[in-house]
Design an enzyme around this catalytic site. Structure first.
Site: not given
Ligand code: NDP
Length: 486
Positions: A155, A178, A252, A286, A460
């Site tokens: 996002n 990444k 986060e 989020c 953060e």
């Molecule tokens: P994901 O949890 O699907 O992915 C986050 C990152 O982790 C991506 O780069 C993903 O890769 C990677 N990833 C996935 N599986 C693994 C693993 N097993 N080991 C290591 N890395 C992995 O989140 P989204 O991208 O769908 O984002 C949405 C979510 O993020 C929502 O739940 C939102 O609330 C949260 N969010 C939280 C924030 C905060 O600051 N608290 C701010 C913004 C979002 P890939 O996606 O490339 O497969």
């Protein structure tokens, strides 16, 4: 159409763009049109290895610099980001679909704020002197952790990269980042700018790929810390993997945050807060206050005012500065949101407005408001991560506090009231890390940001982030003789 700011290869390793076409192709789709704007390649194990080796080599050299010198590089990078705000914002819009009206004020600019803030702090990261009895004393040294890994959600790709890189680098660490495979472009520009600002090659590397690449980074023994912005299920996996080798983590994660509006609130401000907390970035934030508890006495007035203001949403070309509501980030995320909307209707919530897919290419949906939502409904319990507001009624302060806290999440919470005591009392009782009183979703770099309960670990931004990217060494200094029992 080509854009001058588009990165020239998939990865950024050791101070330069790197390609490896052996990696799985990753098409990058502009969500406003469905057009493929780039095709990158996921990192192969060889690329991951090169990035980690480069980070490890750069870290020692970087940590040996004075904090002021490190800070100067970060502050220079902040200046470059601000100078290029327009181009970076266009790229952010194409990567995510978020309207330029937002990206031009909330993404590269927020990243620049983080680089500037932590650049300013870098020179003052010191330990302390602790006087002890008998003339002995101790001192502490604030040391970097080593190589840190950043894993980003889709996002806020520029902001997330900078919110992790800036404190990490300020403390003397190196980073391999990444991005989400959905939005892989922007972090590459952050790497390019850091190099231009004087960061040594290898200090900040970007490798692409899906979860498997993130998992390979997380478990590598060269990595001391993993900072994830993502969902709770991914957070659990990454936290567990990092724990196996006792690595530091910042998590986060997601939320289902309450926004409580009392009957004495300024109604226009409350409606504005609810709009910001549900529809900014098409609801893909989020910390959004997606459970909007409105006092029964003003519920109808609130809904009337809200629907009137939503009629003014400008939904269209995200690159048009007049547009203020863009598409969802991907077809997959749009389908998730549509399924939740269908579920809300099926479980008896009243769809007041929106929630319709638009008949045009791309991932478009109108902002949705549900009323008559009850606590047990799926849409009131699960994070939707899209433009869906749930309005719930309440009558009593204690009741609303208990209901607001009845969730596994604890990222954010908001309260609108003109009653000063009540505002602070209710905020004090809400279980959340980042709270807002008569406001919603502000995230200045000076203020700690993060969640409690399942929404995260660590903070953060602000001075609090320094604790999460450094460790303290204590040194006891004896000035007298050593007295041993034998
Ligand atoms: P994901 O949890 O699907 O992915 C986050 C990152 O982790 C991506 O780069 C993903 O890769 C990677 N990833 C996935 N599986 C693994 C693993 N097993 N080991 C290591 N890395 C992995 O989140 P989204 O991208 O769908 O984002 C949405 C979510 O993020 C929502 O739940 C939102 O609330 C949260 N969010 C939280 C924030 C905060 O600051 N608290 C701010 C913004 C979002 P890939 O996606 O490339 O497969």
């Amino acid at each position: 159409m080509t854009y001058p700011t588009q990165p020239t290869a998939s990865h950024y390793v050791n101070g330069a763009y790197v390609e490896d076409t052996e990696g799985t192709p990753m098409p990058v789709i502009y969500p406003a049109t469905g057009e493929v704007i780039a095709t990158l390649h996921a990192a192969t194990p060889a690329i991951v290895d090169r990035a980690l080796a480069a980070a490890q080599a750069a870290q020692a050299e970087w940590a040996a610099l004075g904090g002021t010198e490190r800070g100067r590089v970060l502050r220079r990078a902040a200046d470059i980001m601000r100078e290029r705000n327009h181009d970076l914002s266009v790229l952010e819009t194409r990567d995510t679909g978020k309207p330029y009206q937002e990206t031009s004020v909330a993404d590269a600019s927020s990243g620049a704020d983080a680089l500037e803030y932590f650049g300013g702090l870098a020179g003052s990261l010191t330990g302390e002197h602790i006087p002890l009895p008998g003339g002995d004393w101790a001192y502490t040294v604030r040391e970097p952790l080593g190589v840190c890994v950043g894993l980003g959600a889709w996002n806020y790709p520029t902001q997330i990269a900078c919110w992790k890189a800036a404190p990490a680098l300020a403390c003397g660490n190196a980073m391999v980042f990444k991005p989400s495979e959905t939005t892989p472009l922007c972090a590459l520009k952050v790497a390019e700018i850091l190099t231009e600002a004087g960061a040594p090659p290898g200090l900040f590397n970007v490798v692409q790929g899906a979860g498997a690449v993130g998992a390979a980074l997380t478990t590598d023994p060269r990595v001391a810390k993993v900072s994830l912005t993502g969902s709770v299920p991914t957070g659990k996996k990454v936290y567990a993997a990092a724990a196996a080798e006792m690595k530091h983590v910042t998590m986060e994660l997601g939320g289902k945050s309450p926004l409580v509006i009392f009957d004495d609130a300024d109604l226009d401000d409350a409606v504005g807060g609810a709009i910001l907390g549900n529809f900014y970035s098409s609801g893909q934030v989020c910390s959004n206050g997606t459970r909007v508890f409105v006092h029964r006495a003003i519920r109808d007035a609130f809904l009337d005012r809200l629907t009137a203001r939503l009629a003014d949403a400008v939904i269209g070309d995200p690159l048009d500065p007049a547009t203020n509501f863009g598409p969802m980030v991907s077809e997959g995320q749009l389908q998730i949101v549509l399924n939740y909307i269908a579920k809300g209707v099926e479980e008896g919530a009243r769809l007041v407005t929106g929630g319709q897919r638009l008949d045009r290419p791309g991932c478009w949906i109108t902002p949705a408001v549900f009323a008559d939502v009850t606590d047990d409904m799926t849409i009131a319990r699960e994070e939707i991560f899209g433009p869906v507001m749930c309005v719930l009624d309440f009558e009593d302060e204690d009741e609303v506090i208990a209901r607001a806290n009845a969730t596994e999440y604890g990222l954010s919470a908001g309260v609108f009231t003109r009653d000063l005591q009540r505002g602070h009392r209710v905020i004090g009782a809400l279980q959340a890390g980042s709270c807002f009183l008569n406001s919603y979703n502000d995230a200045p770099v000076e203020v700690p940001f993060g969640g409690v309960k399942m929404s995260g670990v660590g903070r953060e931004n602000s001075k609090a982030a320094i604790e999460h990217y450094s460790q303290v060494k204590s040194v006891y200094v004896r000035m007298g003789r050593v007295e041993a029992p034998f």
